[in-house]
Design a protein around this motif. Structure first.
Motif, short mmCIF file in Angstrom:
data_model
loop_
_atom_site.label_atom_id
_atom_site.label_comp_id
_atom_site.label_asym_id
_atom_site.label_seq_id
_atom_site.Cartn_x
_atom_site.Cartn_y
_atom_site.Cartn_z
N PHE A 1 7.98 3.90 -5.93
CA PHE A 1 6.82 4.59 -4.90
C PHE A 1 7.58 5.29 -3.67
N HIS A 2 8.98 5.77 -3.69
CA HIS A 2 9.60 6.21 -2.53
C HIS A 2 8.99 7.44 -1.91
N GLU A 3 8.25 8.33 -2.83
CA GLU A 3 7.76 9.35 -2.38
C GLU A 3 6.33 9.18 -1.99
N GLU B 1 11.83 -5.26 -2.33
CA GLU B 1 12.03 -4.15 -1.58
C GLU B 1 12.49 -3.02 -2.21
N ARG B 2 13.81 -3.11 -3.09
CA ARG B 2 14.28 -2.19 -3.82
C ARG B 2 13.49 -1.64 -4.92
N ARG C 1 0.96 -1.10 0.09
CA ARG C 1 0.05 -0.10 0.10
C ARG C 1 0.81 1.16 -0.17
N THR C 2 0.27 2.20 -0.87
CA THR C 2 1.17 3.57 -0.74
C THR C 2 0.40 4.11 0.42
N GLN C 3 1.25 4.75 1.35
CA GLN C 3 0.59 5.32 2.68
C GLN C 3 0.18 6.72 2.29
N ASN C 4 0.68 7.44 1.33
CA ASN C 4 0.38 9.06 1.39
C ASN C 4 -0.69 9.11 0.15
N LYS D 1 -3.94 9.49 -10.22
CA LYS D 1 -3.26 9.66 -11.33
C LYS D 1 -1.60 9.78 -10.96
N ARG D 2 -1.23 10.24 -10.05
CA ARG D 2 0.09 10.46 -9.54
C ARG D 2 0.85 8.82 -9.40
N VAL D 3 -0.21 8.13 -8.97
CA VAL D 3 0.64 6.64 -8.49
C VAL D 3 0.51 5.78 -9.95
#
Length: 319
Positions: free
Chosen positions: A250-252, A243-244, A22-25, A221-223
């Motif tokens: 998606f580091h941001e 992981e890498r 999951r992307t938290q932001n 749209k960003r993801v």
């Protein structure tokens, strides 16, 4: 006072795994699949030409991506029927993390495709047809099937369109398939050293996009744009850890892993099941099934295992 160390994240296998994240932001759910030995165990025994082999490999990767979204006891069947050179694709995901599949193809239709292009795409092999996805969430739950027509479309794009049109879930999918050479090229049997690999990335917005382009729509749209930057070699390379890769993409977005699902090959066939099917036929029908050696040979479409029966065995079973 001693302070407890933070819990360690479980290590993620390099291959044969689905990673749910999951992307938290932006609160977008995603899944990444890597298939190596498990895929090879399913596809290689069929000894198919490269084109149907690639099509089946992609179907299995997509079944793993979609099936892993179901509850722990959920099962998924992905089936493609088309008028193309590869007329049938079947990929099953069974709880939890078990895969099987098979393909039917017309060798005469494959030949002109390979003559026209050095590496024809899977869409050209499928032509026009229908994609059916059957979902079974587990015991006590009603099964659901959705069907979507396609025409000269990429298989991953057709699956993404299924979720977009049938489930109203914005979906992005990218998949990649390749044969990997393992071992020395001086090997006296080089063909035995080629192995199938597949990988895939799927991200979904868990709510439909807002009509006025609100925050949820902006996040999606960003993801989606970040996911679209993934390259085929990144999906396939076991040397690039999951992981890498997730951090690279998606580091941001502050990505976090929620589930790790190991994948394995399986089949439901057995000698007893085949024998039960044959016992339903009459003596005349069984006689028509005999081969030149006077035996009945049944080959499983999924795992290619051969079951050999003599007429006496079946008569004894039916008595």
């Amino acid at each position: 006072m001693p302070v407890d160390a933070p819990p360690r994240q479980p290590s993620i296998p390099a291959d044969d795994v689905v990673v749910v994240f999951r992307t938290q932001n932006s609160n977008i759910r995603g899944r990444l699949v890597r298939l190596g030995a498990t895929l090879d165990a399913i596809v290689a025994p069929h000894a198919m030409p490269e084109l149907p082999g690639r099509a089946l490999s992609e179907a299995l990767a997509l079944a793993a991506l979609c099936g892993s979204a179901l509850p722990k006891n959920g099962n998924l069947n992905l089936m493609v029927r088309s008028d193309g050179a590869v007329s049938i694709l079947v990929a099953d995901y069974a709880a939890s993390g078990k895969l099987r599949g098979y393909a039917r193809f017309d060798a005469e239709k494959i030949q002109p495709l390979t003559q026209a292009a050095a590496r024809p795409d899977i869409a050209s092999a499928l032509g026009s047809g229908h994609l059916a996805i059957t979902l079974d969430s587990g015991p006590g739950e009603e099964r659901y099937q959705g069907v979507l027509a396609f025409e000269d479309a990429a298989l991953s794009g057709t699956v993404a369109a299924y979720f977009q049109q049938r489930e109203n879930l914005p979906t992005f999918i990218r998949s990649a398939v390749a044969e990997q050479y393992v071992g020395s090229r001086q090997d006296p049997q080089p063909q035995s050293r080629w192995h199938w690999r597949a990988g895939g990335l799927m991200v979904q917005s868990l709510s439909a996009s807002t009509e006025d382009g609100g925050a949820d729509d902006d996040d999606w749209k960003r993801v989606e744009m970040l996911a679209a930057t993934v390259e085929d070699h990144e999906l396939l390379d076991p040397g690039l850890t999951v992981e890498r890769l997730l951090l690279r993409l998606f580091h941001e977005e502050a990505v976090s892993v929620e589930r790790i699902i190991p994948l394995s090959a399986f089949c439901r066939c057995s000698r007893e099941k085949v024998e039960n099917v044959l016992s339903a036929f009459g003596a005349g029908e069984l006689s028509d099934m005999l081969d030149d050696s006077g035996q009945i040979v049944v080959t499983c479409e999924f795992c290619t295992k051969r079951y050999v029966f003599s007429p006496n065995e079946l008569r004894e079973t039916g008595s």
